[in-house]
Enzyme design. Structure first.
Site, short mmCIF file in Angstrom:
data_model
loop_
_atom_site.label_atom_id
_atom_site.label_comp_id
_atom_site.label_asym_id
_atom_site.label_seq_id
_atom_site.Cartn_x
_atom_site.Cartn_y
_atom_site.Cartn_z
N ARG A 1 0.36 -1.19 -0.15
CA ARG A 1 0.21 -0.28 -0.19
C ARG A 1 0.77 1.56 0.36
O ARG A 1 1.62 1.21 0.38
CB ARG A 1 -0.57 0.03 0.70
CG ARG A 1 -1.63 -1.26 1.41
CD ARG A 1 -2.72 -1.45 2.07
NE ARG A 1 -3.47 -2.88 2.72
CZ ARG A 1 -4.71 -2.94 3.07
NH1 ARG A 1 -4.96 -2.00 4.35
NH2 ARG A 1 -5.20 -3.71 3.21
N ARG B 1 2.53 1.56 10.13
CA ARG B 1 2.25 1.46 8.86
C ARG B 1 3.07 1.41 8.20
O ARG B 1 3.83 2.14 8.11
CB ARG B 1 0.97 2.57 8.47
CG ARG B 1 0.17 3.72 7.87
CD ARG B 1 -0.26 4.46 8.02
NE ARG B 1 -1.38 4.43 8.59
CZ ARG B 1 -2.60 4.49 9.01
NH1 ARG B 1 -3.18 4.28 7.93
NH2 ARG B 1 -2.61 4.42 9.93
N SER C 1 -10.42 -6.16 9.74
CA SER C 1 -11.28 -5.30 10.30
C SER C 1 -12.00 -6.61 9.47
O SER C 1 -11.56 -7.22 7.87
CB SER C 1 -10.58 -4.12 9.17
OG SER C 1 -11.71 -3.10 8.93
N ARG D 1 1.51 -6.74 13.26
CA ARG D 1 1.14 -5.96 14.12
C ARG D 1 0.74 -7.31 15.04
O ARG D 1 0.08 -6.87 16.21
CB ARG D 1 -0.83 -5.07 13.45
CG ARG D 1 -0.57 -3.70 12.70
CD ARG D 1 -1.75 -3.47 12.59
NE ARG D 1 -1.69 -2.13 11.35
CZ ARG D 1 -2.42 -1.00 11.17
NH1 ARG D 1 -3.46 -1.41 12.46
NH2 ARG D 1 -2.23 -0.14 10.93
N GLU E 1 -6.12 -0.82 16.02
CA GLU E 1 -6.67 -2.31 15.03
C GLU E 1 -5.34 -3.27 14.25
O GLU E 1 -4.42 -3.16 14.18
CB GLU E 1 -7.07 -1.32 14.04
CG GLU E 1 -7.80 -2.16 12.65
CD GLU E 1 -7.70 -1.42 10.96
OE1 GLU E 1 -7.61 -2.49 10.52
OE2 GLU E 1 -7.63 -0.60 11.08
#
Length: 424
Positions: A262, A277, A352, A391, A349
């Site tokens: 990403r 991130r 999701s 994560r 988070e």
């Protein structure tokens, strides 16, 4: 993509629902474009009918020995006019398609109102937050102390927001991935799948990344046009693109481990420290393809499967129902699982889980044959992280640390660590 019939039958409802997302939908522009499309389509059909009628007349005139030149001229003129009308209609249809592709999904009624994450609703909380008799380090400091996480080397090899893992920490991430894959295939009933890490425009359009989120993608080539996948959701869900699935084969449940890429466009300045991130990260993705009447239950089930990994690792977390303004473009309803990170003193988070209903399926033309009607109907698609591996690595490091900066290996991961019980 939303059902076009909604726009024709209940435009006020569409406007109201999109307003919950603070999406600026202009019904007047839509109505103007739709009226233009109808006008040109009627004109095109009339020209086709007229040309067909004149063409028949030519055959009859020839059979009667009559002069057909006048009729031939008329058919030629009608043919030219028809080409112009078809070109105009095609341009309007492309404009309409582009407009529809930029409109987000209708939210489930259970989704709470709100413009940002502050309005998300906590559903449940699980696990005890660890209490340390020392100041908890975050994963950056722990990784540096253990000589296992190197962000400078990642930047040297690639650029910022890349990382190099070495030794036991690299193995720990691999162990986490293996545990998740084993749980989802052996305990939760998912079929393991391996997919390309590149996807074409049709695939990304089908799951909703294109055209709206092209800036978030890494383009890999122009001929053919290919992008690095932002998540395994894209290639795995595209397994059913342009497919009519037999009713007996539903539900389809796939699990896939893949890297994700990403660009994080617009995210600079956020989470610049550490691995939260990154441009490249590992993820285990869960995808379900189900009958429409089963998607609500499947959403709860899929989310529970992701929760089970956190429970197996004894990581404290909370389950959040995202509000209207925080729910993703393609999703109708999303649960976020947020794991406790002692180094930040906060929940972050880690998964999701979303129900897209028929939004992706309409783009993909993914259907099943309903045995009661014998006709194809759109399926419902769902996916979720089960979990994000990087994560999860961070969460294990921070929750299982000691005063000396060592990392105790969770019991569930010991079989995958070759006898290593402590990273020091």
């Amino acid at each position: 993509m939303l059902d076009p019939r909604l726009f024709r039958t209940d435009l006020d409802f569409v406007k109201e629902q999109l307003g919950r997302r603070s999406f600026n939908f202009n019904p007047e522009s839509y109505l103007e474009l739709e009226a233009k499309r109808k006008e040109v389509q009627i004109k095109t059909q009339e020209l086709q009918n007229e040309r067909n009628s004149r063409s028949k007349a030519i055959g009859q005139a020839k059979a009667n020995g009559e002069d057909v030149q006048s009729l031939l001229n008329q058919v030629h003129y009608l043919g030219d006019s028809l080409k112009v009308a078809e070109t105009e209609l095609s341009a309007i249809q492309l404009e309409m398609e582009f407009l529809m592709e930029g409109i987000p999904n209708i939210l489930d009624q259970a989704v709470p109102d709100g413009k940002s994450e502050e309005f998300n609703v906590e559903i449940t909380r699980w696990g005890d937050i660890p209490k340390f008799n020392f100041e908890a380090r975050d994963h950056v400091d722990l990784g540096a102390k253990l000589n296992g996480i190197d962000f400078e080397l990642g930047a040297k090899i690639a650029s910022s927001r890349f990382v190099v893992l070495t030794g036991p920490l690299a193995r720990l991430q691999r162990a986490i991935i293996q545990l998740m894959m084993d749980m989802h295939t052996e305990e939760h009933g998912y079929a393991e799948t391996y997919v390309p890490y590149l996807a074409n425009g049709d695939s990304l359009r089908g799951t909703g990344q294109l055209p709206k989120f092209e800036a978030d993608l890494f383009k890999a080539s122009d001929d053919p046009v290919l992008y690095l996948i932002p998540t395994a959701e894209v290639p795995v869900t595209n397994r059913v693109r342009d497919v009519i699935i037999d009713a007996k084969d539903l539900p389809l449940k796939f699990v896939c481990h893949s890297p994700c890429f990403r660009s994080e466009a617009g995210a600079y300045g956020r989470d610049v420290r550490g691995m939260i991130r990154q441009h490249q990260f590992e993820k285990v993705e869960l995808v379900q393809i189900v009958r429409p009447e089963d998607s609500v239950r499947a959403h709860e089930e899929l989310t529970n499967h992701a929760e089970n990994v956190l429970k197996k690792l004894n990581l404290p977390y909370r389950k959040m129902l995202l509000c209207a303004g925080d729910t993703g473009f393609s999703s109708s309803k999303t649960y976020d699982l947020e794991v406790w990170l002692p180094g930040q003193g906060n929940y972050r988070e880690i998964s999701s889980c979303s129900n897209f209903k028929d939004f992706q399926a309409r783009r993909l033309q993914a259907r099943w044959r309903n045995p009661e009607t014998g006709k194809p109907q759109l399926v419902h698609t769902l996916n979720g992280s089960g979990l994000a591996a990087g994560r999860t690595l961070i969460a294990v490091m921070e929750n299982y640390q000691d005063a000396e900066g060592r990392i105790r290996i969770p019991e569930a991961l010991l079989p995958y660590m070759g006898g290593l019980a402590i990273i020091q």
